[in-house]
Design a protein around this motif. Structure first.
Motif, PDB file in Angstrom:
ATOM      1  N   THR A 164      66.529  35.814 -54.206  1.00  0.00           N
ATOM      2  CA  THR A 164      65.958  35.188 -55.396  1.00  0.00           C
ATOM      3  C   THR A 164      65.242  33.915 -54.968  1.00  0.00           C
ATOM      4  O   THR A 164      65.851  33.035 -54.358  1.00  0.00           O
ATOM      5  CB  THR A 164      67.054  34.870 -56.423  1.00  0.00           C
ATOM      6  OG1 THR A 164      67.793  36.058 -56.710  1.00  0.00           O
ATOM      7  CG2 THR A 164      66.455  34.344 -57.715  1.00  0.00           C
ATOM      8  N   VAL A 165      63.948  33.815 -55.280  1.00  0.00           N
ATOM      9  CA  VAL A 165      63.120  32.748 -54.723  1.00  0.00           C
ATOM     10  C   VAL A 165      62.244  32.106 -55.798  1.00  0.00           C
ATOM     11  O   VAL A 165      61.974  32.694 -56.845  1.00  0.00           O
ATOM     12  CB  VAL A 165      62.215  33.292 -53.598  1.00  0.00           C
ATOM     13  CG1 VAL A 165      63.045  33.810 -52.434  1.00  0.00           C
ATOM     14  CG2 VAL A 165      61.295  34.398 -54.108  1.00  0.00           C
ATOM     15  N   PHE A 166      61.795  30.891 -55.505  1.00  0.00           N
ATOM     16  CA  PHE A 166      60.792  30.240 -56.349  1.00  0.00           C
ATOM     17  C   PHE A 166      59.446  30.936 -56.167  1.00  0.00           C
ATOM     18  O   PHE A 166      59.078  31.324 -55.054  1.00  0.00           O
ATOM     19  CB  PHE A 166      60.633  28.772 -55.971  1.00  0.00           C
ATOM     20  CG  PHE A 166      61.756  27.877 -56.426  1.00  0.00           C
ATOM     21  CD1 PHE A 166      61.933  27.588 -57.767  1.00  0.00           C
ATOM     22  CD2 PHE A 166      62.629  27.317 -55.501  1.00  0.00           C
ATOM     23  CE1 PHE A 166      62.957  26.750 -58.188  1.00  0.00           C
ATOM     24  CE2 PHE A 166      63.649  26.485 -55.910  1.00  0.00           C
ATOM     25  CZ  PHE A 166      63.824  26.198 -57.250  1.00  0.00           C
ATOM     26  N   ASP A 167      58.718  31.087 -57.256  1.00  0.00           N
ATOM     27  CA  ASP A 167      57.378  31.676 -57.213  1.00  0.00           C
ATOM     28  C   ASP A 167      56.556  30.976 -58.289  1.00  0.00           C
ATOM     29  O   ASP A 167      56.487  31.416 -59.430  1.00  0.00           O
ATOM     30  CB  ASP A 167      57.447  33.177 -57.456  1.00  0.00           C
ATOM     31  CG  ASP A 167      56.182  33.890 -57.006  1.00  0.00           C
ATOM     32  OD1 ASP A 167      55.132  33.225 -56.937  1.00  0.00           O
ATOM     33  OD2 ASP A 167      56.237  35.097 -56.738  1.00  0.00           O
ATOM     34  N   LEU A 168      55.913  29.862 -57.907  1.00  0.00           N
ATOM     35  CA  LEU A 168      55.268  28.973 -58.871  1.00  0.00           C
ATOM     36  C   LEU A 168      53.751  29.000 -58.730  1.00  0.00           C
ATOM     37  O   LEU A 168      53.208  29.236 -57.648  1.00  0.00           O
ATOM     38  CB  LEU A 168      55.748  27.528 -58.654  1.00  0.00           C
ATOM     39  CG  LEU A 168      57.254  27.271 -58.812  1.00  0.00           C
ATOM     40  CD1 LEU A 168      57.605  25.919 -58.232  1.00  0.00           C
ATOM     41  CD2 LEU A 168      57.645  27.339 -60.276  1.00  0.00           C
ATOM     42  N   TRP A 169      53.075  28.722 -59.857  1.00  0.00           N
ATOM     43  CA  TRP A 169      51.634  28.497 -59.867  1.00  0.00           C
ATOM     44  C   TRP A 169      51.399  27.007 -60.052  1.00  0.00           C
ATOM     45  O   TRP A 169      51.946  26.394 -60.965  1.00  0.00           O
ATOM     46  CB  TRP A 169      50.966  29.276 -60.986  1.00  0.00           C
ATOM     47  CG  TRP A 169      51.060  30.760 -60.850  1.00  0.00           C
ATOM     48  CD1 TRP A 169      51.842  31.601 -61.577  1.00  0.00           C
ATOM     49  CD2 TRP A 169      50.355  31.580 -59.935  1.00  0.00           C
ATOM     50  NE1 TRP A 169      51.676  32.904 -61.171  1.00  0.00           N
ATOM     51  CE2 TRP A 169      50.760  32.923 -60.156  1.00  0.00           C
ATOM     52  CE3 TRP A 169      49.418  31.328 -58.922  1.00  0.00           C
ATOM     53  CZ2 TRP A 169      50.265  33.991 -59.417  1.00  0.00           C
ATOM     54  CZ3 TRP A 169      48.916  32.395 -58.185  1.00  0.00           C
ATOM     55  CH2 TRP A 169      49.342  33.704 -58.441  1.00  0.00           C
ATOM     56  N   VAL A 170      50.565  26.436 -59.177  1.00  0.00           N
ATOM     57  CA  VAL A 170      50.333  24.998 -59.167  1.00  0.00           C
ATOM     58  C   VAL A 170      48.834  24.735 -59.143  1.00  0.00           C
ATOM     59  O   VAL A 170      48.096  25.399 -58.411  1.00  0.00           O
ATOM     60  CB  VAL A 170      50.995  24.346 -57.930  1.00  0.00           C
ATOM     61  CG1 VAL A 170      50.668  22.862 -57.850  1.00  0.00           C
ATOM     62  CG2 VAL A 170      52.512  24.552 -57.971  1.00  0.00           C
ATOM     63  N   ASP A 171      48.373  23.771 -59.944  1.00  0.00           N
ATOM     64  CA  ASP A 171      46.989  23.293 -59.875  1.00  0.00           C
ATOM     65  C   ASP A 171      46.983  21.953 -59.140  1.00  0.00           C
ATOM     66  O   ASP A 171      47.859  21.105 -59.379  1.00  0.00           O
ATOM     67  CB  ASP A 171      46.395  23.087 -61.269  1.00  0.00           C
ATOM     68  CG  ASP A 171      46.163  24.397 -62.018  1.00  0.00           C
ATOM     69  OD1 ASP A 171      46.350  25.468 -61.410  1.00  0.00           O
ATOM     70  OD2 ASP A 171      45.818  24.330 -63.212  1.00  0.00           O
TER      71      ASP A 171
END
Length: 257
Positions: A164-171
């Motif tokens: 289980t992992v972080f999966d982020l969208w970043v601007d």
């Protein structure tokens, strides 16, 4: 069996497929009629160096982005960001320069940008922040299946092992523009945020919001791999990110003037 054969076998067994670069000197090259291809054989003179020197960053990017078959580009890059040696990255870019070079250059490249985090949706639903992936190939899966659905997974015929992992969208934004929808994934995300996935899931909504505002609209030193090869324009993968040192930012801004 020679002692160096045993040593070579033991070494190879510790390596992770598609996550290791080897420099091999003095190996015997010959045609193997059984395999119908050229093969390399080690002997007492052979020297094997694992992940040699600073140039492995470029090698990793080439392997994962351009040579790994049957994986999505997003998966390739997520694997790549775990391997790259950020200490070897020194070129600094504005966001506009990152976009321009990604559009003009066919080769993958890495850069540093001193930019603001203008989007970081840590207080979204957990399903948008945390994903389940195959432990062997990092392909996104659901826990209710028995085997990984990625046809190129090295353990596709074995019982599914997940993480289980972080999966982020970043601007990321500076005075020249915004690079939207950059990926920030584990383990880089854990190091950036200063918490594990388990610790994050135990936070209250207020705690997640507080963590978000620790970085949102703050100037950060960001190591990034931009790419124009994804649909939807220029995107990027964050290889490392931390709040920028004010002294470094002052020196950087002075150089722009």
């Amino acid at each position: 069996t020679h002692s160096w054969d045993r040593e070579a076998i033991q070494l190879i067994q510790t390596l992770i497929p598609k996550e290791t670069v080897l420099f091999i000197a003095d190996a015997k090259i010959g045609f193997d009629s059984f395999r119908n291809c050229m093969t390399a054989t080690v002997n007492s003179k052979t020297i094997i160096t694992v992940n040699p020197g600073k140039d492995i960053t470029a090698i990793f990017s080439y392997i994962y982005i351009f040579r790994t078959p049957k994986l999505t580009l997003a998966t390739d890059i997520s694997m790549c960001c775990c391997c790259c040696a950020v200490d070897s990255i020194s070129d600094v870019y504005t966001v506009r320069e990152l976009k321009q070079k990604a559009q003009e250059s066919p080769e993958a490249f890495f850069g540093i940008t001193y930019s603001f985090i203008s989007r970081l949706d840590l207080d979204s639903s957990l399903s948008k922040v945390i994903k389940t992936r195959c432990s062997r190939c990092k392909y996104q899966v659901t826990e209710d299946i028995q085997n990984c659905t990625n046809p190129s997974c090295p353990g596709r015929d074995q019982a599914l092992s997940v993480s289980t992992v972080f999966d982020l969208w970043v601007d990321i934004t500076d005075h020249t523009g915004t690079l939207q929808a950059c990926t920030l994934r584990s383990p880089v995300a854990e190091k950036t945020l200063g918490c594990t996935v388990e610790e994050f899931t135990s936070l209250t909504e207020n705690g997640r919001t507080a963590l978000r505002w620790k970085f949102l609209l703050e100037r950060c030193k960001i190591y990034v791999l931009p790419s124009a090869k994804l649909r939807g324009g220029i995107k990027g993968t964050i290889l490392a990110c931390a709040l920028a040192d004010p002294g470094e930012v002052k020196q950087y801004m002075s150089a722009l003037l």
